[in-house]
Design a protein around this motif. Structure first.
Motif, PDB file in Angstrom:
ATOM      1  N   VAL A   1     -15.140  61.181  18.347  1.00  0.00           N
ATOM      2  CA  VAL A   1     -15.752  59.993  18.946  1.00  0.00           C
ATOM      3  C   VAL A   1     -16.990  59.551  18.166  1.00  0.00           C
ATOM      4  CG1 VAL A   1     -17.284  61.199  20.558  1.00  0.00           C
ATOM      5  CG2 VAL A   1     -16.346  58.956  21.167  1.00  0.00           C
ATOM      6  N   HIS A   2     -17.602  60.489  17.412  1.00  0.00           N
ATOM      7  CA  HIS A   2     -18.783  60.128  16.623  1.00  0.00           C
ATOM      8  C   HIS A   2     -18.450  59.114  15.536  1.00  0.00           C
ATOM      9  CE1 HIS A   2     -16.821  63.492  14.568  1.00  0.00           C
ATOM     10  NE2 HIS A   2     -17.293  62.990  13.444  1.00  0.00           N
ATOM     11  N   ILE A   3     -17.170  59.040  15.147  1.00  0.00           N
ATOM     12  CA  ILE A   3     -16.747  58.066  14.143  1.00  0.00           C
ATOM     13  C   ILE A   3     -16.975  56.645  14.642  1.00  0.00           C
ATOM     14  CG2 ILE A   3     -14.706  57.133  12.945  1.00  0.00           C
ATOM     15  CD1 ILE A   3     -13.640  60.014  12.820  1.00  0.00           C
ATOM     16  N   LEU A   4     -16.853  56.454  15.971  1.00  0.00           N
ATOM     17  CA  LEU A   4     -16.961  55.123  16.564  1.00  0.00           C
ATOM     18  C   LEU A   4     -18.402  54.680  16.772  1.00  0.00           C
ATOM     19  CD1 LEU A   4     -14.127  55.386  19.242  1.00  0.00           C
ATOM     20  CD2 LEU A   4     -13.993  54.434  16.935  1.00  0.00           C
ATOM     21  N   ALA A   5     -19.353  55.588  16.569  1.00  0.00           N
ATOM     22  CA  ALA A   5     -20.772  55.249  16.741  1.00  0.00           C
ATOM     23  C   ALA A   5     -21.394  55.006  15.370  1.00  0.00           C
ATOM     24  CB  ALA A   5     -21.503  56.374  17.461  1.00  0.00           C
ATOM     25  N   VAL A   6     -21.956  53.821  15.184  1.00  0.00           N
ATOM     26  CA  VAL A   6     -22.643  53.536  13.918  1.00  0.00           C
ATOM     27  C   VAL A   6     -23.813  54.498  13.790  1.00  0.00           C
ATOM     28  CG1 VAL A   6     -23.923  51.813  12.612  1.00  0.00           C
ATOM     29  CG2 VAL A   6     -21.962  51.118  13.978  1.00  0.00           C
ATOM     30  N   SER A   7     -23.781  55.326  12.734  1.00  0.00           N
ATOM     31  CA  SER A   7     -24.809  56.366  12.614  1.00  0.00           C
ATOM     32  C   SER A   7     -25.112  56.631  11.145  1.00  0.00           C
ATOM     33  CB  SER A   7     -24.342  57.642  13.325  1.00  0.00           C
ATOM     34  OG  SER A   7     -23.106  58.073  12.793  1.00  0.00           O
ATOM     35  N   GLY A   8     -25.490  57.862  10.844  1.00  0.00           N
ATOM     36  CA  GLY A   8     -25.965  58.214   9.510  1.00  0.00           C
ATOM     37  C   GLY A   8     -24.972  57.946   8.398  1.00  0.00           C
ATOM     38  N   LEU A   9     -23.691  58.270   8.648  1.00  0.00           N
ATOM     39  CA  LEU A   9     -22.673  58.081   7.616  1.00  0.00           C
ATOM     40  C   LEU A   9     -22.548  56.600   7.249  1.00  0.00           C
ATOM     41  CD1 LEU A   9     -20.482  59.476   5.915  1.00  0.00           C
ATOM     42  CD2 LEU A   9     -18.885  59.067   7.781  1.00  0.00           C
ATOM     43  N   HIS A  10     -22.536  55.734   8.256  1.00  0.00           N
ATOM     44  CA  HIS A  10     -22.409  54.303   8.021  1.00  0.00           C
ATOM     45  C   HIS A  10     -23.627  53.772   7.256  1.00  0.00           C
ATOM     46  CE1 HIS A  10     -20.131  55.439  11.565  1.00  0.00           C
ATOM     47  NE2 HIS A  10     -19.394  54.352  11.454  1.00  0.00           N
ATOM     48  N   VAL A  11     -24.815  54.181   7.688  1.00  0.00           N
ATOM     49  CA  VAL A  11     -26.046  53.692   7.059  1.00  0.00           C
ATOM     50  C   VAL A  11     -26.181  54.238   5.638  1.00  0.00           C
ATOM     51  CG1 VAL A  11     -28.567  53.609   7.248  1.00  0.00           C
ATOM     52  CG2 VAL A  11     -27.169  53.454   9.305  1.00  0.00           C
ATOM     53  N   ALA A  12     -25.767  55.500   5.418  1.00  0.00           N
ATOM     54  CA  ALA A  12     -25.820  56.086   4.073  1.00  0.00           C
ATOM     55  C   ALA A  12     -24.940  55.298   3.106  1.00  0.00           C
ATOM     56  CB  ALA A  12     -25.363  57.546   4.123  1.00  0.00           C
ATOM     57  N   LEU A  13     -23.755  54.915   3.569  1.00  0.00           N
ATOM     58  CA  LEU A  13     -22.853  54.120   2.731  1.00  0.00           C
ATOM     59  C   LEU A  13     -23.480  52.763   2.401  1.00  0.00           C
ATOM     60  CD1 LEU A  13     -20.029  53.600   1.445  1.00  0.00           C
ATOM     61  CD2 LEU A  13     -19.368  52.630   3.644  1.00  0.00           C
ATOM     62  N   ILE A  14     -24.064  52.129   3.409  1.00  0.00           N
ATOM     63  CA  ILE A  14     -24.698  50.821   3.201  1.00  0.00           C
ATOM     64  C   ILE A  14     -25.866  50.950   2.222  1.00  0.00           C
ATOM     65  CG2 ILE A  14     -26.095  49.041   4.348  1.00  0.00           C
ATOM     66  CD1 ILE A  14     -24.229  49.469   6.799  1.00  0.00           C
ATOM     67  N   LEU A  15     -26.636  52.036   2.347  1.00  0.00           N
ATOM     68  CA  LEU A  15     -27.752  52.274   1.421  1.00  0.00           C
ATOM     69  C   LEU A  15     -27.248  52.417  -0.013  1.00  0.00           C
ATOM     70  CD1 LEU A  15     -30.733  52.866   0.829  1.00  0.00           C
ATOM     71  CD2 LEU A  15     -30.298  55.262   1.429  1.00  0.00           C
ATOM     72  N   LEU A  16     -26.149  53.173  -0.198  1.00  0.00           N
ATOM     73  CA  LEU A  16     -25.586  53.364  -1.545  1.00  0.00           C
ATOM     74  C   LEU A  16     -25.084  52.042  -2.125  1.00  0.00           C
ATOM     75  CD1 LEU A  16     -23.637  56.729  -1.053  1.00  0.00           C
ATOM     76  CD2 LEU A  16     -25.715  56.377  -2.393  1.00  0.00           C
ATOM     77  N   LEU A  17     -24.388  51.255  -1.290  1.00  0.00           N
ATOM     78  CA  LEU A  17     -23.863  49.968  -1.764  1.00  0.00           C
ATOM     79  C   LEU A  17     -24.994  49.013  -2.124  1.00  0.00           C
ATOM     80  CD1 LEU A  17     -20.947  49.427   0.812  1.00  0.00           C
ATOM     81  CD2 LEU A  17     -20.729  50.008  -1.605  1.00  0.00           C
ATOM     82  N   LEU A  18     -26.014  48.958  -1.273  1.00  0.00           N
ATOM     83  CA  LEU A  18     -27.149  48.074  -1.542  1.00  0.00           C
ATOM     84  C   LEU A  18     -27.927  48.534  -2.775  1.00  0.00           C
ATOM     85  CD1 LEU A  18     -28.521  47.468   2.076  1.00  0.00           C
ATOM     86  CD2 LEU A  18     -27.349  45.806   0.623  1.00  0.00           C
ATOM     87  N   ASN A  19     -28.092  49.837  -2.900  1.00  0.00           N
ATOM     88  CA  ASN A  19     -28.820  50.391  -4.039  1.00  0.00           C
ATOM     89  C   ASN A  19     -28.106  50.048  -5.349  1.00  0.00           C
ATOM     90  OD1 ASN A  19     -31.055  51.947  -4.993  1.00  0.00           O
ATOM     91  ND2 ASN A  19     -29.622  53.607  -5.459  1.00  0.00           N
ATOM     92  N   PHE A  20     -26.763  50.121  -5.323  1.00  0.00           N
ATOM     93  CA  PHE A  20     -25.969  49.769  -6.510  1.00  0.00           C
ATOM     94  C   PHE A  20     -26.092  48.277  -6.811  1.00  0.00           C
ATOM     95  CE2 PHE A  20     -21.939  48.262  -8.312  1.00  0.00           C
ATOM     96  CZ  PHE A  20     -21.905  49.000  -9.489  1.00  0.00           C
ATOM     97  N   ALA A  21     -26.021  47.442  -5.750  1.00  0.00           N
ATOM     98  CA  ALA A  21     -26.071  45.994  -5.945  1.00  0.00           C
ATOM     99  C   ALA A  21     -27.443  45.524  -6.437  1.00  0.00           C
ATOM    100  CB  ALA A  21     -25.714  45.288  -4.635  1.00  0.00           C
ATOM    101  N   LEU A  22     -28.510  46.217  -6.030  1.00  0.00           N
ATOM    102  CA  LEU A  22     -29.871  45.797  -6.374  1.00  0.00           C
ATOM    103  C   LEU A  22     -30.421  46.488  -7.622  1.00  0.00           C
ATOM    104  CD1 LEU A  22     -31.401  45.810  -2.767  1.00  0.00           C
ATOM    105  CD2 LEU A  22     -30.684  43.811  -4.077  1.00  0.00           C
ATOM    106  N   LYS A  23     -29.565  47.276  -8.287  1.00  0.00           N
ATOM    107  CA  LYS A  23     -30.023  48.039  -9.459  1.00  0.00           C
ATOM    108  C   LYS A  23     -30.617  47.143 -10.561  1.00  0.00           C
ATOM    109  CE  LYS A  23     -28.603  52.283 -11.728  1.00  0.00           C
ATOM    110  NZ  LYS A  23     -27.470  53.204 -11.993  1.00  0.00           N
ATOM    111  N   PRO A  24     -30.042  45.965 -10.831  1.00  0.00           N
ATOM    112  CA  PRO A  24     -30.625  45.103 -11.888  1.00  0.00           C
ATOM    113  C   PRO A  24     -32.064  44.670 -11.619  1.00  0.00           C
ATOM    114  CG  PRO A  24     -28.388  44.397 -11.348  1.00  0.00           C
ATOM    115  CD  PRO A  24     -28.774  45.424 -10.337  1.00  0.00           C
ATOM    116  N   LEU A  25     -32.485  44.637 -10.350  1.00  0.00           N
ATOM    117  CA  LEU A  25     -33.850  44.199 -10.026  1.00  0.00           C
ATOM    118  C   LEU A  25     -34.913  45.124 -10.622  1.00  0.00           C
ATOM    119  CD1 LEU A  25     -33.744  43.031  -6.284  1.00  0.00           C
ATOM    120  CD2 LEU A  25     -34.235  41.626  -8.291  1.00  0.00           C
ATOM    121  N   LYS A  26     -34.550  46.393 -10.842  1.00  0.00           N
ATOM    122  CA  LYS A  26     -35.539  47.371 -11.312  1.00  0.00           C
ATOM    123  C   LYS A  26     -36.013  47.087 -12.740  1.00  0.00           C
ATOM    124  CE  LYS A  26     -33.611  50.980  -8.350  1.00  0.00           C
ATOM    125  NZ  LYS A  26     -32.935  52.294  -8.297  1.00  0.00           N
ATOM    126  N   ARG A  27     -35.288  46.226 -13.448  1.00  0.00           N
ATOM    127  CA  ARG A  27     -35.674  45.904 -14.822  1.00  0.00           C
ATOM    128  C   ARG A  27     -36.868  44.945 -14.866  1.00  0.00           C
ATOM    129  NH1 ARG A  27     -29.592  44.580 -17.163  1.00  0.00           N
ATOM    130  NH2 ARG A  27     -28.679  46.644 -16.721  1.00  0.00           N
TER     131      ARG A  27
END
Length: 672
Positions: free
Chosen positions: A253-279
């Motif tokens: 049932v924990h799969i149905l609750a937005v929690s750490g796993l979901h947010v970790a994935l979003i953080l990784l995707l956002l971090n990858f998408a925003l990587k060019p900004l660091k230049r």
């Protein structure tokens, strides 16, 4: 690692102690405020006296901890909306117009659609506070939208507390969310004042509604659409009972609750998408700001539940540390996130999702790395399967005691669900986010609709199959609060023994085992009693006579499944055997006798005068004559009687100075 060497962990523990004291003990706010100011001044004085000294001043530590306990007391009381003179509970609302704004939508009941509302005005007086709104269901009324403002002339009603033993206390649950009263309204008695968006909750609901409107134009099945809402948007209202029960029984049932796993994935995707900004110049700082803003925007869209708020807070801290290249300790990060959350939402401490999520994360961090070392397969697939298996084992080790306390069951096949689903959950979430983006752009191809629908349907089918393996599902397990505490003491001692392998932790582990066994024996001793309980059930009579671990049920029920609270009672008392009988005219428990008068109104008792009289099925009797002839110690009326009869009997009993107990108001009546 000595966790208590970290100051933030000690301070967080003191904050938790302060919240617990404030919750269970009513202390005047003025006293707490004076104590906090005094301790802060004392702390400042000690700091300046000892700041040039190399050795630590023990008084500085003691005063720091006392100050944090007082801060815990203070924030809990400051967040208690009942203490606000402007709160609607402190203002007379009888026969006055009530203006309120829809704050959030809850799962509908059998007869009512339910909402949490912000109360704005009573007549012309501006007020504050949250209430529960119940709107009668019919085929014509539409779902009320978040941020819409309505007016009604219906008055507030109290939220009913527990009526039967071991029943879920819905009033206490809502009070922890600062919801103190409720409204029952028919759709025709609601008058809409405004449908403009006023708050972030309204805009978040608009985003969710827009996404759902777009998705509904495609051929997603209702269950698939409900899972998308739960997995990505954090909304579980549309989940059918069968689907939700399947995930619960499968231990997923924990799969149905937005929690750490979901947010970790979003953080990784956002971090990858925003990587060019660091230049760019200041790119690192801009990246941090964008990451934090986007993660909290997601948390708001997902409804700011305890689990998602915990996850976003923790990963915001991790994101800042990661981009500033600061080393972060996971225990410190967890403590900081708990500290920040409880400062702003102190009663999150009592939220089941909050407790489960932190216990699971702590257990995974503490136990999983050591479990992985027990076996290190060279095969890549076996290695990954072992990793996910150990994560599931560690998480269950952390949450089993409190899960047994709240849910009274243990899914034996939890590891199967975790090993099969968790590795692909990131992929499922990524595809789900892509589906939503393409749907919003009106560019969602049919093959992706069919493919994603097939994946979700297959996941649902797997959960249904796992839930049907009843021999691996251990239900109706009785587990009380003291058993939870001693179980966690044992878990902590056992893990420390596995790490340190010394005589000290072996002694503490054995002591914790003895404590746990002692609590079990004490619980068993308390359950080996004889009690007679007159339950409250609308329009029906239910009497339970418990003798040790056996329960005899006397009722006019067609089936025990008609009375759901009976299951709570049997679990709470660890009942092993239940038998059913017709309601008798006379019952006895120890030295107490109970006369039962049904609709026939016959009560010819010549040999023995009863101690208690139970009235069922609305008998037509002369209460004054009954009291004069039998002289009972108490009169009891259950839920099978007409309320008009109950009111008349109560008035007579008050006049005759005989105690009167109506189960619909005072709850079940217990003779022991």
């Amino acid at each position: 690692m000595r966790l208590l060497n970290f100051s933030i962990i000690k301070l967080t523990a003191c904050l938790v102690i302060g919240i617990l004291i404030a919750f269970f003990i009513a202390i005047p706010v003025s006293i707490i405020l004076y104590a906090t100011v005094f301790l802060l001044l004392l702390l400042t004085l000690i700091f300046f006296i000892s700041k040039n000294k190399r050795t630590k001043n023990v008084w500085f530590g003691i005063v720091s901890f006392l100050t944090m306990i007082c801060i815990g007391l203070l924030v809990t009381n400051f967040h208690n909306e009942k203490l606000n003179s402007n709160n609607y509970t402190n203002i007379d609302s009888n026969k006055k117009l009530i203006t309120f704004r829809i704050r959030s939508t809850l799962k509908s009941g059998n007869y009512n659609d339910k909402y949490i509302v912000d109360v704005l005005k009573i007549a012309d007086v501006s007020v504050s506070g949250k209430a529960l709104l119940n709107v009668s269901r019919d085929s014509l009324n539409k779902v009320l939208k978040v941020d819409n403002v309505y007016v009604t002339s219906e008055g507030f009603q109290p939220i009913v507390a527990t009526i039967n033993p071991y029943q879920f206390n819905y009033r206490s649950y809502l009070e922890k969310q600062y919801v103190f009263k409720q409204l029952y309204v028919k759709p025709k008695r609601l008058f809409r004042v405004s449908e403009n968006k006023h708050t972030i909750f309204g805009y978040a609901d608009l985003v969710r509604e827009t996404i759902n409107t777009k998705l509904k134009t495609y051929d997603f099945e209702p269950d698939v659409l409900a899972i998308i809402n739960a997995l990505i948007l954090g909304q579980r209202q549309d989940l059918s009972k069968d689907i939700y029960d399947s995930y619960t029984d499968a231990g997923a049932v924990h799969i149905l609750a937005v929690s750490g796993l979901h947010v970790a994935l979003i953080l990784l995707l956002l971090n990858f998408a925003l990587k060019p900004l660091k230049r760019f110049k200041y790119g690192k700082e801009i990246t941090i700001i964008i990451l934090v803003v986007l993660m909290w925007s997601f948390a708001i869209i997902a409804g700011l539940s305890a689990s998602v708020t915990r996850a976003v807070t923790m990963f915001s801290i991790i994101a800042v540390g990661m981009h500033l290249r600061r080393p972060t300790n996971i225990y410190n990060t967890l403590a900081i996130s708990i500290f920040v959350l409880l400062l702003f939402k102190p009663l999150f401490l009592f939220d089941v999702g909050f407790q489960l999520s932190y216990l699971a994360v702590v257990a995974i961090v503490a136990i999983q790395p050591r479990l992985v070392k027990l076996w290190q397969p060279k095969n890549f697939i076996l290695s990954k399967v072992w990793d996910y298996f150990t994560v599931g084992i560690a998480a269950q080790f952390g949450v089993v005691p409190i899960s047994l306390y709240y849910f009274h069951q243990f899914p034996g096949l939890f590891f199967v669900a975790n090993v099969i689903i968790i590795p692909f959950l990131g992929f499922i979430l990524a595809i789900g986010i892509l589906v939503i983006i393409l749907a919003l752009c009106n560019a969602l191809p049919k093959f992706l609709v069919d493919g994603f629908g097939f994946i979700i349907s297959s996941m649902n089918d797997l959960m249904k199959w796992l839930s049907l393996q009843e021999r691996f599902l251990f239900k109706d397990i009785s587990f009380n609060g003291w058993q939870v505490i001693t179980a966690y003491l044992f878990a902590i001692a056992f893990v420390q023994l596995a790490i340190h392998k010394n005589y000290k932790w072996m002694k503490l582990t054995l002591v914790s085992v003895l404590l746990f066994q002692g609590v079990n024996l004490h619980t068993k001793y308390n359950n080996n009693t004889e009690t007679l309980t007159i339950f409250h059930k609308s329009r029906l009579t239910v009497i339970g006579q418990k003798q040790q671990l056996k329960l005899e049920v006397f009722s006019d029920l067609d089936s025990l499944s008609q009375f759901h609270n009976l299951k709570d009672y049997t679990i709470g008392n660890a009942i092993t055997e239940v038998s059913t009988h017709k309601t008798p005219a006379f019952m006895q428990i120890k030295n107490n006798t109970l006369l039962i008068i049904d609709s026939l109104g016959v009560y010819n008792v010549k040999q023995q005068k009863p101690d208690h009289i139970l009235l069922i099925q609305s008998p037509r009797i002369n209460m004054s004559r009954l009291i004069d002839s039998l002289q009972p110690k108490q009169i009891i009326a259950d839920g099978s009687n007409y309320k008009s009869y109950v009111a008349r009997w109560r008035a007579t009993c008050i006049k005759q100075k005989i105690p009167f107990h109506y189960t619909g108001e005072k709850g079940a009546f217990v003779i022991d």
